[in-house]
Design an enzyme around this catalytic site. Structure first.
Site, short mmCIF file in Angstrom:
data_model
loop_
_atom_site.label_atom_id
_atom_site.label_comp_id
_atom_site.label_asym_id
_atom_site.label_seq_id
_atom_site.Cartn_x
_atom_site.Cartn_y
_atom_site.Cartn_z
N ASN A 10 1.01 -1.15 -0.02
CA ASN A 10 -0.11 -0.01 0.05
C ASN A 10 0.85 1.31 -0.04
OD1 ASN A 10 -1.90 1.98 0.44
ND2 ASN A 10 -2.56 1.31 2.51
N LYS A 12 0.07 4.15 -0.57
CA LYS A 12 -0.66 5.28 0.03
C LYS A 12 -0.43 6.57 -0.94
CE LYS A 12 -0.37 3.17 4.60
NZ LYS A 12 -0.36 3.60 6.17
N HIS A 94 -9.83 1.35 4.88
CA HIS A 94 -8.48 1.41 5.46
C HIS A 94 -8.80 2.51 6.50
CE1 HIS A 94 -4.40 2.55 6.35
NE2 HIS A 94 -4.04 1.52 5.79
N GLU A 96 -7.25 4.98 7.84
CA GLU A 96 -6.87 6.12 7.49
C GLU A 96 -8.05 6.86 6.79
OE1 GLU A 96 -3.15 5.90 5.30
OE2 GLU A 96 -2.35 5.05 7.14
N GLU A 166 -5.68 -4.64 10.88
CA GLU A 166 -4.67 -3.82 11.18
C GLU A 166 -5.15 -2.81 12.05
OE1 GLU A 166 -2.70 -2.67 7.18
OE2 GLU A 166 -4.43 -1.37 7.03
N GLY A 172 1.86 2.44 10.73
CA GLY A 172 2.90 3.64 10.58
C GLY A 172 3.64 3.99 11.99
N SER A 212 3.03 -1.88 10.63
CA SER A 212 4.41 -1.86 10.79
C SER A 212 5.28 -3.12 10.56
CB SER A 212 4.87 -1.37 12.43
OG SER A 212 4.38 -0.08 12.71
P1 PGA Z 1 2.43 0.64 7.83
O1 PGA Z 1 1.13 0.52 7.21
O2 PGA Z 1 3.12 -0.82 7.37
O3 PGA Z 1 3.24 1.53 7.35
O4 PGA Z 1 2.20 0.30 9.40
C1 PGA Z 1 0.01 -0.36 7.09
C2 PGA Z 1 -1.11 -0.04 6.21
O5 PGA Z 1 -1.52 1.21 6.80
O6 PGA Z 1 -1.62 -0.72 5.46
#
Ligand code: PGA
Length: 277
Positions: A10, A12, A94, A96, A166, A172, A212
């Site tokens: 992803n 983003k 997601h 976000e 998640e 992140g 992460s």
């Molecule tokens: P990350 O994000 O691996 O940077 O923690 C995962 C995601 O948001 O799908």
């Protein structure tokens, strides 16, 4: 039932078009896989060129979101119907999008249904916030999100979908969820799918972990009965780290020795013509 492992990048909103083109060309050169599936989810603006770049390769494309109406006066939105022929997968719900753009389980359910209607596999994201985790609400929150987000799919559509667990506090942040906890939540999700849709569906649906994840911690998550792959954010922006994650999954799957069925893709321009209504 043996479910094929899937590793999803992803990207983003992190790359310009030239940067995405360069990163994808590195993926195509450096990532080798025979047992698992690899999916790249770039921004909408990269999808057309990325679909041309991955044609003839084993790397599949996904979108990061899709609107639930097929067409109409929805300025700025991109529909699953528009994505048809260019992507095989699409992330919906997601955290976000849920947190920053006000998406609810109801819109996530409609988006998942729109993907399926347009022959795109939804990657439905669920996960608890730090507060919810600290209040001991993880299972309750995740179960509520799973049930409501799948609500508009038929059992056979659920069986072909992907659910990404998640935890919001792990995205992140560098705070990876323990593999035991991720496996436990995935097991509970599978059990819930069994109760709602039956055992055949629960054995088919793929449940993946995200948050992460990197090439140093991925090994902890391998060989877990209920984890069928990974959704990778930050680490997918570094081709060496992402290639390392894929290599670890491949190494582990090679021991089981069942190769996936190869799907060589046709170019996007000819794909759009085969849509059935
Ligand atoms: P990350 O994000 O691996 O940077 O923690 C995962 C995601 O948001 O799908």
């Amino acid at each position: 039932m043996k479910r094929t492992k899937i590793i999803i990048a992803n990207w983003k909103m992190n790359l310009t078009v030239p940067e995405a083109t360069v990163l994808l060309s590195k993926y195509l050169k450096e990532i080798n896989f025979h047992f698992s599936e690899v999916v790249v989810c770039p921004s909408f603006i990269d999808i057309y060129s990325a679909s041309e770049a991955v044609a003839g390769s084993e790397i599949a494309l996904g979108a990061q979101d899709a609107y639930f109406e097929d067409r109409g006066s929805f300025t700025g939105e991109v529909s699953a119907a528009q994505l048809f022929g260019f992507v095989e997968y699409c992330i919906v719900g997601h955290s976000e999008r849920r947190q920053l753009f006000g998406e609810t389980d109801k819109t996530v359910a409609k988006k998942a249904a729109a993907c399926v209607r347009n022959k795109i596999t939804p990657i439905i994201c669920v996960g608890e916030t730090l507060h919810e985790k600290e209040d001991g609400l993880t299972n309750l929150v995740v179960a509520g999100q799973v049930e409501a987000s799948l609500a508009e799919l038929t059992p056979s559509e659920v069986a072909k979908s992907i659910i990404a667990y998640e935890p919001v506090w792990a995205i992140g942040t560098g705070h990876v969820c323990s593999a035991e906890k991720a496996e436990d939540v995935a097991k509970k999700i599978r059990n819930l799918v069994k109760v709602l849709y039956g055992e055949g569906v629960s054995e088919g649906v793929r449940i993946i972990y995200g948050g992460s994840l990197n090439n140093k911690n991925v090994h902890q998550f391998l060989n877990k009965n209920n984890l069928d792959g990974f959704l990778v954010g930050g680490s997918s922006l570094d081709h060496e780290v992402f290639a390392g994650i894929v290599a670890k999954v491949e190494e582990s799957e090679a021991k089981i020795g069942i190769r996936k069925v190869s799907k060589t893709k046709v170019r996007s321009s000819s794909k759009g013509k085969t849509k059935k209504k």
